[in-house]
Design a protein around this motif. Sequence first.
Motif, PDB file in Angstrom:
ATOM      1  N   ASP A  12     -29.967 -36.672  -5.959  1.00 45.31           N
ATOM      2  CA  ASP A  12     -30.810 -35.873  -5.082  1.00 45.31           C
ATOM      3  C   ASP A  12     -30.169 -34.528  -4.764  1.00 45.31           C
ATOM      4  O   ASP A  12     -28.995 -34.291  -5.046  1.00 45.31           O
ATOM      5  CB  ASP A  12     -31.190 -36.644  -3.812  1.00 45.31           C
ATOM      6  N   ALA A  13     -30.956 -33.646  -4.175  1.00 43.65           N
ATOM      7  CA  ALA A  13     -30.526 -32.268  -3.932  1.00 43.65           C
ATOM      8  C   ALA A  13     -29.318 -32.188  -2.997  1.00 43.65           C
ATOM      9  O   ALA A  13     -28.421 -31.364  -3.209  1.00 43.65           O
ATOM     10  CB  ALA A  13     -31.680 -31.453  -3.371  1.00 43.65           C
ATOM     11  N   ARG A  14     -29.275 -33.032  -1.972  1.00 36.43           N
ATOM     12  CA  ARG A  14     -28.134 -33.003  -1.047  1.00 36.43           C
ATOM     13  C   ARG A  14     -26.850 -33.418  -1.745  1.00 36.43           C
ATOM     14  O   ARG A  14     -25.808 -32.797  -1.547  1.00 36.43           O
ATOM     15  CB  ARG A  14     -28.391 -33.914   0.148  1.00 36.43           C
ATOM     16  N   ARG A  16     -26.235 -33.208  -4.938  1.00 40.33           N
ATOM     17  CA  ARG A  16     -25.891 -32.160  -5.901  1.00 40.33           C
ATOM     18  C   ARG A  16     -25.210 -30.992  -5.195  1.00 40.33           C
ATOM     19  O   ARG A  16     -24.196 -30.484  -5.639  1.00 40.33           O
ATOM     20  CB  ARG A  16     -27.125 -31.668  -6.647  1.00 40.33           C
ATOM     21  N   SER A  17     -25.768 -30.581  -4.061  1.00 38.71           N
ATOM     22  CA  SER A  17     -25.202 -29.466  -3.292  1.00 38.71           C
ATOM     23  C   SER A  17     -23.782 -29.795  -2.831  1.00 38.71           C
ATOM     24  O   SER A  17     -22.875 -28.968  -2.928  1.00 38.71           O
ATOM     25  CB  SER A  17     -26.100 -29.167  -2.091  1.00 38.71           C
ATOM     26  N   ARG A  82     -24.034 -27.587 -13.287  1.00 41.59           N
ATOM     27  CA  ARG A  82     -25.028 -28.657 -13.187  1.00 41.59           C
ATOM     28  C   ARG A  82     -24.879 -29.622 -14.361  1.00 41.59           C
ATOM     29  O   ARG A  82     -24.941 -30.839 -14.194  1.00 41.59           O
ATOM     30  CB  ARG A  82     -26.431 -28.064 -13.168  1.00 41.59           C
ATOM     31  N   ASP A  86     -24.179 -33.568 -14.153  1.00 37.85           N
ATOM     32  CA  ASP A  86     -25.180 -34.502 -14.687  1.00 37.85           C
ATOM     33  C   ASP A  86     -24.613 -35.418 -15.769  1.00 37.85           C
ATOM     34  O   ASP A  86     -25.129 -36.509 -15.998  1.00 37.85           O
ATOM     35  CB  ASP A  86     -26.388 -33.743 -15.239  1.00 37.85           C
TER      36      ASP A  86
END
Length: 113
Positions: A12-14, A16-17, A82, A86
């Motif tokens: 999720d975005a959190r 990843r950040s 990224r 990933d």
Amino acid sequence: MPSIKGTASVADARERSKALKSTRFPASFTKKVKLDKVNKAVMTQWIEKKVTAILGFDDEIVSSTAINLFFPSDGSKPDPKRAQLDLVGFLGEEESATFAKELWDLLVEAQES
């Protein structure tokens, strides 16, 4: 979030950040790559051989994932940070870092020659 082999490590975005902020990336990742100046066929072959060497067997899915991360089909620019994050779920943390750095350095060099 526990990491399961074969899944994206940052779902999720959190996450990843958080991972982008906490992970140290090579200085070469700040360099931009123009994919139209790179021989995609040669790089694709390199990616497939390197993934096979890391895993110890041929895995089309992981190879395709890596190719799509570094050569996006939607025309967007590749993001090595990224891509490295990933690939952790497939290659492991250390291996994905080494793989992403080697490939990005090759891409930077290829566009300059």
